[in-house]
Design an enzyme around this catalytic site. Structure first.
Site, PDB file in Angstrom:
ATOM      1  N   ARG A 124      -7.368   9.233   3.863  1.00 33.78           N
ATOM      2  CA  ARG A 124      -7.693   8.452   5.052  1.00 33.78           C
ATOM      3  C   ARG A 124      -8.959   9.045   5.656  1.00 33.78           C
ATOM      4  O   ARG A 124      -9.142  10.263   5.655  1.00 33.78           O
ATOM      5  CB  ARG A 124      -6.556   8.482   6.078  1.00 33.78           C
ATOM      6  CG  ARG A 124      -5.351   7.628   5.697  1.00 33.78           C
ATOM      7  CD  ARG A 124      -5.699   6.148   5.797  1.00 33.78           C
ATOM      8  NE  ARG A 124      -4.567   5.289   5.473  1.00 33.78           N
ATOM      9  CZ  ARG A 124      -4.342   4.782   4.270  1.00 33.78           C
ATOM     10  NH1 ARG A 124      -5.149   5.099   3.255  1.00 33.78           N
ATOM     11  NH2 ARG A 124      -3.327   3.972   4.055  1.00 33.78           N
ATOM     12  N   GLU A 167     -14.189   2.968   9.632  1.00 31.32           N
ATOM     13  CA  GLU A 167     -14.471   1.854   8.710  1.00 31.32           C
ATOM     14  C   GLU A 167     -14.339   0.525   9.458  1.00 31.32           C
ATOM     15  O   GLU A 167     -13.440   0.354  10.278  1.00 31.32           O
ATOM     16  CB  GLU A 167     -13.451   1.857   7.556  1.00 31.32           C
ATOM     17  CG  GLU A 167     -13.572   3.045   6.631  1.00 31.32           C
ATOM     18  CD  GLU A 167     -12.504   3.042   5.538  1.00 31.32           C
ATOM     19  OE1 GLU A 167     -11.784   2.027   5.397  1.00 31.32           O
ATOM     20  OE2 GLU A 167     -12.371   4.049   4.834  1.00 31.32           O
ATOM     21  N   HIS A 191     -13.670   2.333   0.157  1.00 30.09           N
ATOM     22  CA  HIS A 191     -12.210   2.457   0.245  1.00 30.09           C
ATOM     23  C   HIS A 191     -11.513   1.657  -0.859  1.00 30.09           C
ATOM     24  O   HIS A 191     -10.615   0.852  -0.610  1.00 30.09           O
ATOM     25  CB  HIS A 191     -11.708   2.001   1.618  1.00 30.09           C
ATOM     26  CG  HIS A 191     -10.378   2.593   1.993  1.00 30.09           C
ATOM     27  ND1 HIS A 191     -10.034   2.848   3.295  1.00 30.09           N
ATOM     28  CD2 HIS A 191      -9.313   2.956   1.241  1.00 30.09           C
ATOM     29  CE1 HIS A 191      -8.797   3.344   3.329  1.00 30.09           C
ATOM     30  NE2 HIS A 191      -8.349   3.412   2.088  1.00 30.09           N
ATOM     31  N   THR A 227       0.850  -1.194   0.000  1.00 31.75           N
ATOM     32  CA  THR A 227       0.000   0.000   0.000  1.00 31.75           C
ATOM     33  C   THR A 227       0.887   1.245   0.000  1.00 31.75           C
ATOM     34  O   THR A 227       2.073   1.177   0.345  1.00 31.75           O
ATOM     35  CB  THR A 227      -0.891   0.048   1.254  1.00 31.75           C
ATOM     36  OG1 THR A 227      -0.056   0.064   2.428  1.00 31.75           O
ATOM     37  CG2 THR A 227      -1.813  -1.157   1.327  1.00 31.75           C
TER      38      THR A 227
END
Length: 375
Positions: free
Chosen positions: A212, A241, A258, A70
């Protein structure tokens, strides 16, 4: 690294199965299965953002390397890793073009829905790293006026072209956030967009967040929408989340689980980066260039018979975020499942355009499409 190293890999990371098996003992686990007990004997972890790497997970582990496939790394306790001799690596920029595709598709669809042209509209980009730079590039290509806000870069580069967040609030028709999540420090970004920020808005802009969730105070965002301080919302990243605010989900123009960065291109970039890092640790040679995304299912886009906005049509053909929005609204309790089992899309570079007018063809080429022919 010793022979027969034990590697644990998040089982949602694509294009990686079979790569390390000749050199190590490999386990593929879901994020919920990557527990303290399971990682105790692991030497290497290859993870995504859903695995929190801190003392609770690692204190009894022999792990000495963490690779996250990521861009972000706020799920890694970097200070704990430093103190305990654990090396960590992320994949900066791996999915920047994918997020750019998401933002551009959303902007074009919003303009089409509201019957206006994006050319000349002003967008404020908060956070101008890999992702923010791609978003700025795409917006400039389609004729938007771009304002850039990035205090860390402004301080380092002494570049007067960066503007303040107050200027963004005062002048922009759209504001999109692309900062990392910093909870403390001089460049704190936690709740960067809070009630005070929304109170400063002058042009009732559309707010976009694909960075974010905690960068935007979601309750303040909802209050700003209800108070007509913002026109609309495009949200991919949420606070808390997967337990997101139902009112935001129902109110936003685009609301997705997301997945802005979830292209096959971005995922293959991240996997290649992790393979290269781990191969070096294992002391072996692995041809990471062979890790490529599959071809687009329908790679040719013919604009001959289309009478509307052909740029919007071409971009939406590669990705239409309204589909993911409808899926999340239909099954909000399946946020993690929708994210974890997402069907990876291809980016602009995987598509060929035919019958585009000269002006549109030039724009599409700059975005990364291959233009086959012109009238």
């Amino acid at each position: 690294m010793k022979k027969n190293a034990h590697i644990i890999i998040d089982n949602k990371i694509p294009f990686i199965r079979g790569v390390f098996e000749p050199y190590a003992h490999v386990e593929y686990l879901s994020p919920s299965e990557i527990t303290k007990e399971r990682v105790r004997d692991a030497d290497i972890l290859i993870i995504r953002t859903r695995t929190r790497c801190d003392a609770d997970l690692l204190s009894e582990s022999r792990c000495r390397f963490i690779g996250t496939a990521t861009i972000g790394f706020d799920h890694i306790d970097t200070e704990y890793c430093r103190q305990n001799g654990i090396v960590w690596k992320n994949a900066p920029g791996c999915n920047a073009s994918s997020v750019g595709q998401y933002i551009l598709a959303s902007l074009l669809l919003y303009a089409e829905k509201n019957n206006f042209c994006l050319e000349g509209k002003k967008i404020g980009i908060v956070g101008v790293g890999h992702v923010g730079s791609i978003v700025a590039h795409y917006c400039q290509i389609i004729g938007m006026t771009v304002l850039l806000n990035d205090p860390p870069r402004a301080d380092i580069e002494k570049d007067q072209s960066f503007v303040s967040l107050d200027t963004i609030a005062e002048e922009c028709d759209f504001v999109t956030f692309h900062t990392p999540l910093n909870r403390t420090g001089a460049y704190r970004s936690f709740h960067l967009a809070d009630r005070h920020f929304f109170d400063k808005l002058k042009r009732c802009p559309v707010i976009l967040n694909s960075s974010r969730g905690e960068v935007v105070d979601n309750k303040a965002l909802l209050a700003a929408y209800r108070g007509n301080k913002i026109s609309d919302m495009i949200i991919d990243c949420w606070e808390n989340e997967p337990n997101i605010l139902p009112e935001l989900l129902e109110s936003a123009f685009i609301a997705t689980p997301h997945i802005a960065g979830y292209s096959a291109d971005g995922k293959s970039n991240a996997t290649r980066a992790m393979v290269q890092e781990v191969a070096q640790i294992l002391g072996v040679e692995i041809d990471a260039t062979a890790i490529l995304p599959p071809p687009a299912p329908a790679p040719e886009i013919d604009l001959k018979s289309y009478s509307g906005n052909t740029i919007s049509k071409a971009v939406a053909t590669t990705y239409d975020p309204r589909i993911d929005t409808a899926n999340l609204r239909a099954t909000p309790g399946q946020f993690e499942n929708l994210r974890g089992n997402y069907g990876l899309r291809r980016e602009f570079c995987a598509y060929k355009i035919s019958h585009a007018a000269d002006k549109d063809a030039a724009i599409l080429e700059k975005l990364g499409f291959t233009v086959l022919e012109r009238p």
